[in-house]
Scaffold this motif. Structure first.
Motif, PDB file in Angstrom:
ATOM      1  N   ALA A  30       0.864  -1.192  -0.180  1.00  0.00           N
ATOM      2  CA  ALA A  30       0.029   0.164  -0.033  1.00  0.00           C
ATOM      3  C   ALA A  30       0.672   1.191  -0.043  1.00  0.00           C
ATOM      4  N   ALA A  31       2.031   1.027   0.530  1.00  0.00           N
ATOM      5  CA  ALA A  31       2.982   2.253   0.758  1.00  0.00           C
ATOM      6  C   ALA A  31       3.527   2.637  -0.568  1.00  0.00           C
ATOM      7  N   TRP A  32       3.942   1.523  -1.062  1.00  0.00           N
ATOM      8  CA  TRP A  32       4.449   1.454  -2.656  1.00  0.00           C
ATOM      9  C   TRP A  32       3.603   2.175  -3.570  1.00  0.00           C
ATOM     10  N   HIS A  33       2.484   1.495  -3.677  1.00  0.00           N
ATOM     11  CA  HIS A  33       1.337   2.157  -4.379  1.00  0.00           C
ATOM     12  C   HIS A  33       1.203   3.710  -4.269  1.00  0.00           C
ATOM     13  N   LYS A  34       1.150   4.149  -3.061  1.00  0.00           N
ATOM     14  CA  LYS A  34       0.819   5.445  -2.495  1.00  0.00           C
ATOM     15  C   LYS A  34       1.992   6.419  -2.952  1.00  0.00           C
ATOM     16  N   ALA A  35       3.130   5.841  -2.958  1.00  0.00           N
ATOM     17  CA  ALA A  35       4.032   6.628  -3.367  1.00  0.00           C
ATOM     18  C   ALA A  35       4.295   6.880  -4.949  1.00  0.00           C
ATOM     19  N   THR A  37       1.650   6.487  -6.819  1.00  0.00           N
ATOM     20  CA  THR A  37       0.397   7.370  -7.165  1.00  0.00           C
ATOM     21  C   THR A  37       0.938   9.110  -7.321  1.00  0.00           C
ATOM     22  N   THR A  38       1.581   9.277  -5.924  1.00  0.00           N
ATOM     23  CA  THR A  38       2.080  10.780  -5.917  1.00  0.00           C
ATOM     24  C   THR A  38       3.149  11.118  -7.155  1.00  0.00           C
ATOM     25  N   ARG A  39       3.769  10.215  -7.483  1.00  0.00           N
ATOM     26  CA  ARG A  39       4.855  10.454  -8.599  1.00  0.00           C
ATOM     27  C   ARG A  39       3.915  10.655 -10.227  1.00  0.00           C
ATOM     28  N   PHE A  40       3.154   9.614 -10.113  1.00  0.00           N
ATOM     29  CA  PHE A  40       2.167   9.719 -11.309  1.00  0.00           C
ATOM     30  C   PHE A  40       1.266  11.381 -11.569  1.00  0.00           C
ATOM     31  N   SER A  41       0.844  11.480 -10.245  1.00  0.00           N
ATOM     32  CA  SER A  41      -0.118  12.450 -10.492  1.00  0.00           C
ATOM     33  C   SER A  41       0.663  13.769 -10.672  1.00  0.00           C
ATOM     34  N   ALA A  42       2.114  13.954 -10.190  1.00  0.00           N
ATOM     35  CA  ALA A  42       2.538  15.177 -10.751  1.00  0.00           C
ATOM     36  C   ALA A  42       2.895  15.108 -12.210  1.00  0.00           C
ATOM     37  N   ARG A 180       7.024  -7.206 -10.987  1.00  0.00           N
ATOM     38  CA  ARG A 180       8.226  -7.388 -10.491  1.00  0.00           C
ATOM     39  C   ARG A 180       8.907  -6.475  -9.773  1.00  0.00           C
ATOM     40  N   SER A 181       8.163  -5.176 -10.108  1.00  0.00           N
ATOM     41  CA  SER A 181       8.805  -3.991  -9.306  1.00  0.00           C
ATOM     42  C   SER A 181       8.312  -3.921  -7.906  1.00  0.00           C
ATOM     43  N   ALA A 182       6.965  -4.614  -7.567  1.00  0.00           N
ATOM     44  CA  ALA A 182       6.617  -4.573  -6.363  1.00  0.00           C
ATOM     45  C   ALA A 182       7.242  -5.557  -5.629  1.00  0.00           C
ATOM     46  N   VAL A 183       7.629  -6.712  -6.468  1.00  0.00           N
ATOM     47  CA  VAL A 183       8.428  -7.768  -5.592  1.00  0.00           C
ATOM     48  C   VAL A 183       9.913  -7.244  -5.212  1.00  0.00           C
ATOM     49  N   GLN A 184      10.545  -6.705  -5.930  1.00  0.00           N
ATOM     50  CA  GLN A 184      11.803  -6.002  -5.751  1.00  0.00           C
ATOM     51  C   GLN A 184      11.774  -5.054  -4.370  1.00  0.00           C
ATOM     52  N   ASN A 185      10.722  -4.348  -4.458  1.00  0.00           N
ATOM     53  CA  ASN A 185      10.451  -3.559  -3.274  1.00  0.00           C
ATOM     54  C   ASN A 185      10.266  -4.098  -2.172  1.00  0.00           C
ATOM     55  N   LEU A 186       9.530  -5.195  -1.968  1.00  0.00           N
ATOM     56  CA  LEU A 186       9.326  -5.752  -1.090  1.00  0.00           C
ATOM     57  C   LEU A 186      10.547  -7.013  -0.466  1.00  0.00           C
ATOM     58  N   VAL A 187      11.326  -7.189  -1.431  1.00  0.00           N
ATOM     59  CA  VAL A 187      12.574  -7.749  -1.249  1.00  0.00           C
ATOM     60  C   VAL A 187      13.402  -6.819  -0.533  1.00  0.00           C
TER      61      VAL A 187
END
Length: 360
Positions: A30-35, A37-42, A180-187
């Protein structure tokens, strides 16, 4: 005995541990998605991007959009591409009939039809069978962003309502991000291993989406249907969903809110004692029982020790009595007296020992 131990103690402990781990994974996602979202919104809010809807554009706007997209994709390697797709309100009758939509901006090379200095013409979205219908990408009124799962391509789609420079809704901006980007963040957070199998699930219409780990190599279609059915009913009970040849599968689920569900499939045998653990438990139980019994029997004091202690005590008492009566300590008379009272003394000793000396 083992069933009672597993049901009351072992299984709740294992489920509690796994649910805690799953909750940590869900919070991190959820924190990764939120981050993101903030970048894409800009990006969507940039003026050069808003002017991409214009038929005639300046070379500076084209350069600025390309530069913004390039920088974003360089800083976030998981991004596969960006599209700005026209809304159904602005589509022609022919476009509505075929389901195709105009593309106002795209980083996918195969979307570019012609490229000129002041103009870029793109292909229609929806021309390929693998394209998700544009209607499913639209963002409901009141929502600033919608994250859906493209299960066929293992990627997340971040959909934003796209407004032009006059604050008029003109379409949907879609950012494609690999799972895979989400997996790398969790790793990087030490929550999962790089080898863990992450897959995206979505029902028809994508009203229910989620991320799942632990999917086995066989029976995938049956399990996916059962999992989506559970999620549609919001049934998060940790119990068997499908029975296999030797064991069943248990689904653990955590609700990540706007980002769907996070689930984990666990083989049912994990919640039972293995044969080695059962053997070890029996060995320890019998050893403990033996030691307890041995301790109980050895708590009794040895009989001969008691007899020796009482004899010494009697001897001391007798000598004290004789010495008190014979202050001059005439030892010959004392010896004769003891010999004369030999039988009386023996009887007194036996009487003091009670039944213990008789058993001996």
């Amino acid at each position: 005995l083992f069933n009672v131990l597993e049901t009351r103690f072992y299984q709740p402990s294992v489920i509690r541990t796994m649910e805690t781990q799953l909750s940590s994974v869900s919070d991190a996602l959820a924190a990764w998605h939120k981050a993101n979202t903030t970048r894409f919104s800009a990006f969507v809010s940039d003026e050069a991007v808003k002017r991409s809807i214009l038929p005639n554009q300046s070379a500076q706007d084209i350069f600025d959009r390309a530069n913004l997209a390039g920088t974003l994709m360089a800083e976030m390697p998981g991004i596969e591409g960006i599209r700005i797709i026209d809304s159904s309100d602005a589509a022609t009758a022919a476009e509505n009939e075929t389901g195709k939509r105009r593309i106002h901006f795209s980083t996918f090379k195969n979307d570019i039809l012609t490229k000129e200095e002041f103009r870029i013409v793109y292909e229609y979205y929806g021309r390929m069978e693998s394209d998700i219908p544009a209607a499913e990408l639209s963002v409901p009124s009141g929502m600033s962003c919608r994250v859906i799962a493209d299960a066929a391509n293992d990627r997340y789609l971040y959909c934003f309502p796209f407004y032009d420079a006059y604050a008029t809704l003109r379409g949907t901006a879609v950012f494609y991000v690999s799972v895979r980007s989400a997996v790398q963040n969790l790793v990087s957070l030490n929550l999962v291993r790089l080898s863990d199998n992450f897959m995206l699930l979505a029902n028809e219409g994508r009203s229910v989406t989620g991320t799942l780990t632990g999917m086995p190599r066989t029976g995938e279609n049956i399990l996916i249907g059962a999992i989506l059915n559970r999620w549609e009913r919001k049934d998060f009970t940790a119990d068997r969903i499908v029975a296999g040849d030797k064991s069943g599968w248990v689904l653990l689920t955590h609700d990540a809110g706007d980002y769907g569900y996070v689930g984990q499939l666990v083989e049912e045998s994990v919640f039972s004692f293995s044969s080695a653990v059962r053997i070890l438990f029996l060995f320890i139980s019998f050893l403990t029982l033996f030691l307890v019994i041995f301790l109980v029997f050895n708590l009794k004091q040895d009989g001969m020790v008691i007899i020796r202690s009482r004899i010494r005590h009697f001897q001391m008492h007798l000598l004290e009595e004789l010495l008190e009566k014979n202050d001059d300590a005439r030892w010959e008379e004392i010896g004769k007296n003891l010999a004369y009272r030999k039988h009386d003394i023996s009887a007194e000793i036996k009487k003091g020992f009670g039944s213990r000396i008789n058993k001996r």
